[in-house]
Every structure is written in C-alpha cells, then in structure tokens.
Scaffold this motif. Structure first.
Motif, PDB file in Angstrom:
ATOM      1  N   ILE A 289       0.831  -1.225  -0.082  1.00 33.39           N
ATOM      2  CA  ILE A 289       0.107   0.000  -0.060  1.00 33.39           C
ATOM      3  C   ILE A 289       1.030   1.180   0.108  1.00 33.39           C
ATOM      4  CG2 ILE A 289      -1.762   1.305   1.639  1.00 33.39           C
ATOM      5  CD1 ILE A 289      -2.860  -1.403   2.256  1.00 33.39           C
ATOM      6  N   GLY A 290       1.923   1.221   0.956  1.00 32.92           N
ATOM      7  CA  GLY A 290       2.839   2.336   0.762  1.00 32.92           C
ATOM      8  C   GLY A 290       3.468   2.625  -0.441  1.00 32.92           C
ATOM      9  N   CYS A 292       2.256   1.806  -3.246  1.00 30.39           N
ATOM     10  CA  CYS A 292       1.474   2.272  -4.302  1.00 30.39           C
ATOM     11  C   CYS A 292       1.247   3.792  -4.290  1.00 30.39           C
ATOM     12  CB  CYS A 292      -0.128   1.558  -3.925  1.00 30.39           C
ATOM     13  SG  CYS A 292       0.080  -0.299  -4.449  1.00 30.39           S
ATOM     14  N   VAL A 293       0.914   4.182  -3.103  1.00 31.30           N
ATOM     15  CA  VAL A 293       0.689   5.670  -3.123  1.00 31.30           C
ATOM     16  C   VAL A 293       1.941   6.693  -3.458  1.00 31.30           C
ATOM     17  CG1 VAL A 293       0.275   7.259  -1.282  1.00 31.30           C
ATOM     18  CG2 VAL A 293      -0.976   5.261  -1.060  1.00 31.30           C
ATOM     19  N   VAL A 297       1.988   9.109  -7.132  1.00 34.29           N
ATOM     20  CA  VAL A 297       2.078  10.443  -7.071  1.00 34.29           C
ATOM     21  C   VAL A 297       3.134  10.931  -7.817  1.00 34.29           C
ATOM     22  CG1 VAL A 297       2.122  12.413  -5.501  1.00 34.29           C
ATOM     23  CG2 VAL A 297       1.035  10.634  -4.743  1.00 34.29           C
TER      24      VAL A 297
END
Length: 582
Positions: A289-290, A292-293, A297
């Motif tokens: 998840i980290g 991905c973010v 961006v």
C-alpha cells in the motif's frame, strides 16, 4: 482530432500510468512470494530430478521390451518362416528350428516376468500356449505362447490398433488377462516388408509384464511422507499409483509436477503436500500500500511533464511523414536544438530528397534482374534430346522403317511446336501434358514395349496454367538414368491439392541415394541431371516464390518420385469467363 486517433502526449501519459500499475503489481507479487516461491522452486527442482530418474528407469525397461520386439519385427528369416504354409514334417522343422527357439530367446532376453504371446494369420503353424491361473506354476516365469489370429480378430484392443508405420506403431494396454493379473502389455504388429509398397500384416505380438516390475522405481517414498506418484496414459486413465489414491482436488494443498514419457505417451505425476511458509501476509500488504501511494503520485507528475515535452516535437515529424506518405517529398522540417531530434530532422530532410529516385531505381533494377534470370533459365533447355532424336531419325531412314520415321518426325514437330509456344512462359496445363506426351511418343518409337507410361490427371486442373517445359526434363532423366532391367514404367500424376497444382513423375527404376539427391538440389552435383533439376527448381521459385519448387523422394531398388508444386492460377480465358458468368 480524427476518430479513434489518440495523440502521442496522451499515449505517453497512459503508458506512465500503466507503468505505475505494473510497478505496484510487481512489487506486491515479489514481496508476497519471495519466501514461498524460493521454497517452491527448490522443492520443485529436487522433485523434478527425482521424477526424471524414475522416468529414465521406467523408460529403460520399456525400451528393453521394444528392443526385444524389434528382434522379431526386423528379422527377415523369422517373417519368411511365418509366411510359408507347410504341414507335417516341414512344419515341425519350422517350429523346432526357427519359431520356438526365436520366441524362447525373446521371452527370456530381459530379467522380468515376461509373457510373450504371438497371434498369427498362418493357421498351418501349431498353437502352443500356457493356461495362466492363480497358483499355476507358469505364473511367475518367463513364457511364450503361439495363438491364431482368429482368437482376437474381433477384440477391441486389436481393432483399435493404429495404422502401421514402419518401426513406430506400437501400443501399451491392459488386455486379455492383464487386468486380473496386475499386468500391462506392449502390442506390436509383425509385418512383411518384402514389398515396400504393400506392407502385409503377418500377426501381432504382445509382451505382457507385471505392473509392479515395470514401475518398480515409481515409489512415493523417494519424495517423502505424504507424497503420491501416479502414472497416467494420454486419456488421463490411471495405470499405476504409489502412495494411495489422491483426492479429487489437489491444486490447493499439493505441489503438482509432471514428467512425460514421449514414446509411451504416459505422464508421471508427483503430488507433494505444501507444508511450507505462507506467513507475514500483513507486513507485505502494508508495504504494498505504501509503495502504491508513493509511486502513483511521483510518476503521475513526471508523466505529465515528459509527455508534454515529447509530444510537441513528435507532432512536427508526424506532419512531415504524412506529407511523404501522400507523395509530397518536398516538405521539410525546421528544428532548433542539439539533441537527437535535430539529427532526426536532418536525416528526414535528406531522406525526402533521395527516397523517390531510390524507390524507382531499386524497383526497376530488381524487376529487370528477375525477368533476366527467368529468361536465362528458360533458354537453358538441354539440346541433347534434339541431337538424339535426329540420330534416331537417321537410323530409321537408313533401315527403311518409313512408318516409324514418319511418326517420329510428326511427334518431333509437335513437341517443338508446343515447346516454343510463341515464346510464352506460361501455358495451359493441357499443353504441358500434351508436350510431354509428344516426347514420350518419340521415345516409344525408340524403346517399343520396353517403355510403359500411365497418366493420372485430375480433370479439375484443366482451367489452370503452368510454366512450360517442367515435365519433359524429368521424364528424360528417367529414361537416361533409371533403367534397372529391360523395361521401365513411368506414371505421371497431375492433381489439384489445397490451392496448388502438384505434378508427380513416378518410376520403378533403380532409385537414387539420399546423399546424391541432396547434392543435386544444393548444387554440389554439377552433372547434367543435377543441373537440369536445379534449373527447373529455380524457374519455379523465380516465377512463384520460395515456397514452391521441386522435391524428390527415392528408395534404391524401388524407384523415384519427383514432385513439382506450383500455385493454382487460372488462365486468363477462364478467369474472364468466370467474371462474366458472375
């Protein structure tokens, strides 16, 4: 913007977004499987090595049985003895001196509990066989049996045997008493190959061996506790298993590895329980998840900037290329900068100046070259035929054989009228056949009844055209080099097959060795025959392309078959007629 047109700026942006998705997916996959996959690969490698060893052990035994069967299959004296229909003393001699010793030797050639059964069409040979029952003294020794084919003519295992292919056709099945005795049989025909064109079945041989002995090496304990080994045939039927019957669904709880035995068409499958790591899922999920973010961006901003930078420059080049595509080769591009785009602009401007003249120059040069090569090959017709025919005419005139003389002169005139054909390269197929027939009529005057010719022409080929003079050189080659006695038979086949025209010139002459055929086709053989074959092969390929041409199959002592393949193209007269009818 045109319909369905997507500018390069958007494509670059989308590619970066796809890249983000791929990066995230790859990181997630790698992280999640870094423990599991390493263990799986190590386990898989060990099991695969063990399976290979098991397969080789089983293949060694099956190959041994195939080898023993080949001693009967390829033994000419054994097959000849099966053909003879004799009785009384001669039959006893055949049984005691040929058949029984040969079968006994074959049944005892390998160290397994082998039962050899031979089923024969020749009922002058006596039946000799053992009766296999529980507790019978012959159950555990190597035995052989002789039966008549009438016992199995309606048996499914015999009628389902595939068509015979020399040295290849065989089947592994459980037949007769095999299922009750826990055995399996290798079934193979006995054939008479004295006439290669008509293979005759003399009988069937069946080598029956216990499953436990054949699959002795298929032991689940070699893979560890809880493992299972299974041997299946092509249809997925279970032949042998070790470790107990598996459950219906093994995909989730077992690691499955297969190893095929190509010759027998069996599959050895190993099922190994998965007792290795499936942990740390929560930590991996948080890490994914980290990533991905952060990646989404960063790459979104980078993609927007880079796509805008390149799209402006590429658009200029696209506009110039579109002009070139539409035939405007005078359009030029102005670009300021010292990067690769400036080099592309210079090259593109230079290309516009030269491409049109180069296209015309290269195209015309290649076209002229191809036409010249084709014309040259067509003019290389062997003149020896004319010299030999004139010599024969002179001899007929000398001996006063006026009727034969007149016939040969008429056929010679007809032959050259068809051969010259007003200088045309492409002629109707019937004209090519008529030309070859005229040549053969000349030769029949010379050879008489020693020369026999058969035509097999498919009527469907009449609307099509062909390159001229591609049959006669091969017929001439047969008459020069293929005689194996005082007579020869030539068969000429012309047929339509899958959109192609196939010519075949088949003779029953001496035949040609494979090495000589390869030398003739490759150019190593510079004699007249090799040159003529290559000449026709090159003419066909120059006219129609590399996928067409000449192929030769021959067997020494049997004869030769020459195949010429060309595309089926209709003559203009027929093509116009079809259009009008349509």
């Amino acid at each position: 913007m045109k319909f369905n047109y997507l500018p390069i700026g958007y494509k670059l942006m989308l590619s970066y977004l796809v890249f983000i998705i791929i990066l995230v997916s790859v990181n997630g996959y790698v992280t999640h499987s870094m423990y599991d996959s390493s263990m799986r690969e190590q386990t898989r490698g060990n099991i695969q090595g063990t399976l290979t060893q098991i397969r080789d052990n089983v293949a060694y035994k099956t190959d041994d049985m195939v080898r023993i069967s080949s001693t009967l299959y390829d033994e000419a004296s054994f097959v000849d003895s099966l053909k003879r229909r004799v009785s009384g003393k001669e039959n006893n001699i055949r049984m005691e001196q040929v058949l029984l010793p040969k079968l006994e030797s074959a049944s005892k050639s390998i160290g397994v509990n082998l039962r050899l059964s031979v089923y024969l069409h020749n009922e002058t040979i006596d039946e000799r066989y053992y009766v296999y029952k529980n507790g019978n003294k012959y159950d555990d020794i190597q035995t052989y049996n002789i039966y008549w084919m009438s016992r199995i003519l309606s048996a499914d295992w015999y009628t389902s045997l595939p068509a015979e292919e020399h040295g290849v056709t065989m089947a592994w099945k459980q037949v007769e008493e095999d299922a009750d005795g826990g055995r399996i049989s290798m079934i193979r025909r006995i054939v008479d190959l004295s006439d290669p064109l008509h293979v005759t079945e003399m009988g069937v041989m069946r080598f029956s061996v216990p499953l436990d002995e054949l699959f002795e090496s298929v032991d689940y304990r070699k893979l560890g506790d809880g493992a299972m080994l299974m041997v299946k045939d092509r249809a997925g039927r279970l032949i042998y298993s070790s470790g107990g019957p598996p459950s219906d669904d093994l995909s989730g709880s077992y690691l499955t590895i297969e190893n095929r035995m190509q010759q027998q068409d069996w599959t050895i499958t190993a099922y190994v329980p998965l007792t290795i790591i499936k942990q740390e899922a929560e930590r991996v999920r948080a890490f994914i998840i980290g990533v991905c973010v952060v990646c989404f961006v960063l790459f979104t901003f980078a993609g927007a900037f880079i796509s805008r930078y390149f799209s402006k420059r590429v658009t200029k080049f696209v506009s110039v290329l579109n002009s070139f595509r539409e035939g405007d080769l005078h359009r030029r591009i102005t670009y300021r900068g010292k990067d690769e785009f400036s080099q592309i602009a210079v090259a593109l401007n230079g290309m516009g100046e030269d491409v049109e003249s180069l296209i015309h120059k290269v195209y015309l040069t290649q076209l002229q070259k191809k036409e010249a090569e084709l014309e040259m090959l067509q003019t290389q017709i062997n003149p020896h035929f004319l010299y030999n025919t004139l010599s024969s005419i002179n001899r007929l005139a000398k001996f006063g054989e006026n009727e034969k003389l007149q016939k040969m002169v008429v056929q010679l005139a007809k032959f050259y009228r068809l051969s010259l054909n007003s200088g045309r390269t492409l002629i109707p197929i019937h004209a090519e056949i008529e030309q070859s027939n005229a040549y053969l009529d000349i030769q029949k005057v010379k050879y008489g009844q020693r020369l026999e010719v058969t035509y097999d022409v498919d009527p469907a080929v009449w609307p099509y055209e062909t390159i001229k003079l591609i049959l006669q050189p091969f017929i001439e080659n047969v008459l020069k080099h293929a005689w194996s006695g005082d007579r020869i038979h030539i068969r000429i086949v012309v047929k339509l097959e899958e959109g192609d025209i196939l010519y075949r010139i088949i003779d029953d002459g001496l035949g040609v060795r494979g090495e000589r055929i390869r030398d003739m086709m490759s150019g190593k053989n510079d004699n007249e025959s090799g040159y003529g074959i290559r000449n026709i092969h090159q003419r066909v390929q120059l006219q129609y392309g590399a996928e067409y041409g000449v192929s030769i199959f021959s067997r020494v002592g049997v004869g030769t078959s020459v195949t010429i393949r060309i595309p089926a193209r209709k003559r203009r007269l027929f093509a116009r007629g079809e259009e009008t009818a349509g």
